[in-house]
Design an enzyme around this catalytic site. Structure first.
Site, PDB file in Angstrom:
ATOM      1  N   CYS A 163       0.820  -1.214   0.000  1.00 15.32           N
ATOM      2  CA  CYS A 163       0.000   0.000   0.000  1.00 15.32           C
ATOM      3  C   CYS A 163       0.857   1.268   0.000  1.00 15.32           C
ATOM      4  O   CYS A 163       0.646   2.171  -0.825  1.00 15.32           O
ATOM      5  CB  CYS A 163      -0.938  -0.014   1.203  1.00 15.32           C
ATOM      6  SG  CYS A 163      -0.147  -0.526   2.745  1.00 15.32           S
TER       7      CYS A 163
ATOM      8  N   HIS B 258      -2.736   5.362   6.298  1.00 18.38           N
ATOM      9  CA  HIS B 258      -1.372   5.877   6.455  1.00 18.38           C
ATOM     10  C   HIS B 258      -1.357   7.337   5.965  1.00 18.38           C
ATOM     11  O   HIS B 258      -2.185   7.718   5.139  1.00 18.38           O
ATOM     12  CB  HIS B 258      -0.372   5.132   5.569  1.00 18.38           C
ATOM     13  CG  HIS B 258      -0.344   3.645   5.706  1.00 18.38           C
ATOM     14  ND1 HIS B 258       0.091   3.005   6.837  1.00 18.38           N
ATOM     15  CD2 HIS B 258      -0.656   2.665   4.830  1.00 18.38           C
ATOM     16  CE1 HIS B 258       0.059   1.687   6.637  1.00 18.38           C
ATOM     17  NE2 HIS B 258      -0.405   1.456   5.432  1.00 18.38           N
TER      18      HIS B 258
HETATM   19  P1  NAD Z   1      -5.492 -11.003   5.838  1.00 21.45           P
HETATM   20  O1  NAD Z   1      -4.894 -11.662   7.019  1.00 21.45           O
HETATM   21  O2  NAD Z   1      -6.568  -9.995   6.013  1.00 21.45           O
HETATM   22  O3  NAD Z   1      -6.052 -12.107   4.835  1.00 21.45           O
HETATM   23  C1  NAD Z   1      -5.328 -13.246   4.474  1.00 21.45           C
HETATM   24  C2  NAD Z   1      -6.298 -14.403   4.264  1.00 21.45           C
HETATM   25  O4  NAD Z   1      -5.584 -15.548   3.790  1.00 21.45           O
HETATM   26  C3  NAD Z   1      -7.013 -14.831   5.547  1.00 21.45           C
HETATM   27  O5  NAD Z   1      -8.381 -15.025   5.243  1.00 21.45           O
HETATM   28  C4  NAD Z   1      -6.326 -16.150   5.896  1.00 21.45           C
HETATM   29  O6  NAD Z   1      -7.195 -17.029   6.592  1.00 21.45           O
HETATM   30  C5  NAD Z   1      -6.004 -16.685   4.535  1.00 21.45           C
HETATM   31  N1  NAD Z   1      -4.934 -17.703   4.498  1.00 21.45           N
HETATM   32  C6  NAD Z   1      -4.076 -18.087   5.487  1.00 21.45           C
HETATM   33  N2  NAD Z   1      -3.241 -19.056   5.045  1.00 21.45           N
HETATM   34  C7  NAD Z   1      -3.565 -19.293   3.754  1.00 21.45           C
HETATM   35  C8  NAD Z   1      -3.065 -20.179   2.758  1.00 21.45           C
HETATM   36  N3  NAD Z   1      -2.066 -21.025   3.006  1.00 21.45           N
HETATM   37  N4  NAD Z   1      -3.637 -20.155   1.532  1.00 21.45           N
HETATM   38  C9  NAD Z   1      -4.653 -19.303   1.259  1.00 21.45           C
HETATM   39  N5  NAD Z   1      -5.172 -18.449   2.166  1.00 21.45           N
HETATM   40  C10 NAD Z   1      -4.629 -18.449   3.395  1.00 21.45           C
HETATM   41  O7  NAD Z   1      -4.256 -10.390   5.038  1.00 21.45           O
HETATM   42  P2  NAD Z   1      -4.294  -9.130   4.066  1.00 21.45           P
HETATM   43  O8  NAD Z   1      -4.201  -7.890   4.872  1.00 21.45           O
HETATM   44  O9  NAD Z   1      -5.387  -9.291   3.089  1.00 21.45           O
HETATM   45  O10 NAD Z   1      -2.875  -9.280   3.353  1.00 21.45           O
HETATM   46  C11 NAD Z   1      -2.692 -10.131   2.226  1.00 21.45           C
HETATM   47  C12 NAD Z   1      -1.454  -9.687   1.483  1.00 21.45           C
HETATM   48  O11 NAD Z   1      -1.663  -8.354   1.025  1.00 21.45           O
HETATM   49  C13 NAD Z   1      -0.161  -9.634   2.294  1.00 21.45           C
HETATM   50  O12 NAD Z   1       0.928  -9.926   1.428  1.00 21.45           O
HETATM   51  C14 NAD Z   1      -0.085  -8.199   2.746  1.00 21.45           C
HETATM   52  O13 NAD Z   1       1.228  -7.782   3.045  1.00 21.45           O
HETATM   53  C15 NAD Z   1      -0.623  -7.506   1.517  1.00 21.45           C
HETATM   54  N6  NAD Z   1      -1.180  -6.174   1.750  1.00 21.45           N
HETATM   55  C16 NAD Z   1      -1.940  -5.917   2.840  1.00 21.45           C
HETATM   56  C17 NAD Z   1      -2.434  -4.632   3.049  1.00 21.45           C
HETATM   57  C18 NAD Z   1      -3.226  -4.262   4.258  1.00 21.45           C
HETATM   58  O14 NAD Z   1      -3.128  -3.150   4.722  1.00 21.45           O
HETATM   59  N7  NAD Z   1      -4.048  -5.141   4.805  1.00 21.45           N
HETATM   60  C19 NAD Z   1      -2.164  -3.619   2.126  1.00 21.45           C
HETATM   61  C20 NAD Z   1      -1.425  -3.920   0.976  1.00 21.45           C
HETATM   62  C21 NAD Z   1      -0.917  -5.206   0.802  1.00 21.45           C
END
Ligand code: NAD
Length: 340
Positions: free
Chosen positions: A141, A220
């Site tokens: 992000c 942020h």
């Molecule tokens: P999150 O924890 O909200 O969601 C992740 C999901 O994946 C959960 O539902 C979890 O149960 C599931 N999961 C766990 N193990 C798994 C597996 N082996 N296979 C498939 N699914 C599985 O996480 P998020 O915030 O959505 O983040 C996901 C990615 O996006 C990360 O790389 C993070 O760094 C990136 N990201 C997050 C944000 C943010 O602010 N939330 C912003 C930009 C990028």
């Protein structure tokens, strides 16, 4: 041709990308994969999405609580042209082997290191770099926010030196277990990783970043000081450059947006999916030009800013648009982000 898209990992990012894919004219959401039953799994089924079991999850656990399962992740991958991995940070690397075995293209998120994919991506900054690729990483992000701003500044004025301080939200709104709930935590990694991450997209950008974590969940905020190579005519010219660029929203003083609480209230009022604010948010009175030096604040809604980028990455990988601006226009029209 409609590209068949699977989503693996249905949390904060995955559920948003799923909805965004379902809205695109040239894409088809073939299903979403989740490890455990939850309200989000129930909501996915209520929206008509086919739900598959991912990772260490087991089918009985879902069916026991009445959530129908269409198959395993392997079944889902067999029906897809591409998978968007939105599993937690670092889990994407484990999943990469599954995608390779299934011979399906993959998009990874910013929680993974750059070497997970052939290119790191941000639509305004390097759309062409993802054309025809089999693996792409959509950067985080904060990196997306900085890369978008660079795409405004660099071609118009050139960047001699850029210092950005990143005031990071402590947790996403639903992450009740994370903190701090009081205090400001400097990131003792100087400069912070964000500058090098922007350079995975724009290798020559002279940007240096520092960061701190503050007790808020909304957004942020970046505090930017950029020494440009040529001076804008005046502040108004730079304000207009941001305002005219897709994926930027510049608030005017009379709109009374004092800070991130009002930005998110604006999002609730506007009512796009999840009430998201996917644009870089700037304030007209938070932009100032002093000769060749530009100062500006920008706020970044961490939960949604990467969503349109994931859509454009798919379009670049499958050569579905003649150029970046065309893809961005299609994405933004479908998501309700188009400028009047
Ligand atoms: P999150 O924890 O909200 O969601 C992740 C999901 O994946 C959960 O539902 C979890 O149960 C599931 N999961 C766990 N193990 C798994 C597996 N082996 N296979 C498939 N699914 C599985 O996480 P998020 O915030 O959505 O983040 C996901 C990615 O996006 C990360 O790389 C993070 O760094 C990136 N990201 C997050 C944000 C943010 O602010 N939330 C912003 C930009 C990028």
């Amino acid at each position: 041709m409609r590209v068949r898209v699977a989503i693996n990992g249905y949390g904060t990012i995955g559920k948003r990308v799923a909805d965004a894919v379902a809205k695109q004219p040239d894409m088809e959401l073939v299903g979403v994969a989740k490890t455990r039953p939850s309200y989000e799994a129930e909501r996915a089924v209520a929206k008509g999405y086919r739900l598959f079991v991912a990772g260490s999850g087991n089918r009985q656990e879902f069916e026991h609580v009445g959530i129908p399962i269409a198959g395993t992740l392997a079944d889902l991958l067999a029906q897809a042209d591409i998978v968007v991995d939105a599993a937690p940070e670092k889990v994407g690397r484990e999943n990469a082997a599954l995608y390779r075995a299934a011979k399906v293209r993959a998009i990874f998120q910013g929680g993974e290191k750059a070497d997970i994919a052939e290119v790191s991506f941000s639509a305004l900054a390097n759309f062409e770099a993802a054309r025809g690729k089999h693996t792409v990483r959509v950067v985080s992000c904060n990196t997306t926010g900085l890369a978008r701003a660079a795409a405004v500044l660099e071609p118009r004025y050139g960047v001699e030196d850029w210092e950005a301080t990143i005031v990071r939200r402590a947790a996403d709104p639903a992450e009740s277990g994370r903190g701090p709930i009081n205090g400001i935590l400097p990131t003792f990694h100087l400069p912070s990783h964000h500058g090098p991450d922007v350079r995975t997209i724009l290798p020559h950008l002279p940007i240096s970043t520092t960061a701190m974590v503050v007790p808020t969940t909304l957004m942020h905020v970046h505090v930017n000081r950029v020494r440009l190579r040529t001076a804008p005519e005046n502040t108004a010219e730079l304000v207009e450059a941001f305002r005219r660029t897709p994926r930027f929203h510049v608030f005017r003083e009379w709109e009374r947006i004092a800070g991130t609480p009002q930005v998110m209230e604006f999002g609730r009022d506007r009512g796009l999916g999840f009430n998201d604010v996917m644009e870089n948010v700037l304030w007209e009175n938070g932009i100032a030009v002093d000769g060749r030096t530009a100062h500006f604040f920008q706020a970044i809604h961490q939960e949604s800013i990467v969503v349109p980028e994931s859509i454009d990455a798919i379009r670049a990988m499958f050569d579905l648009a003649q150029d970046g601006p065309t893809s961005i226009a299609i994405t933004d029209r479908a998501l309700g982000l188009s400028k009047p």
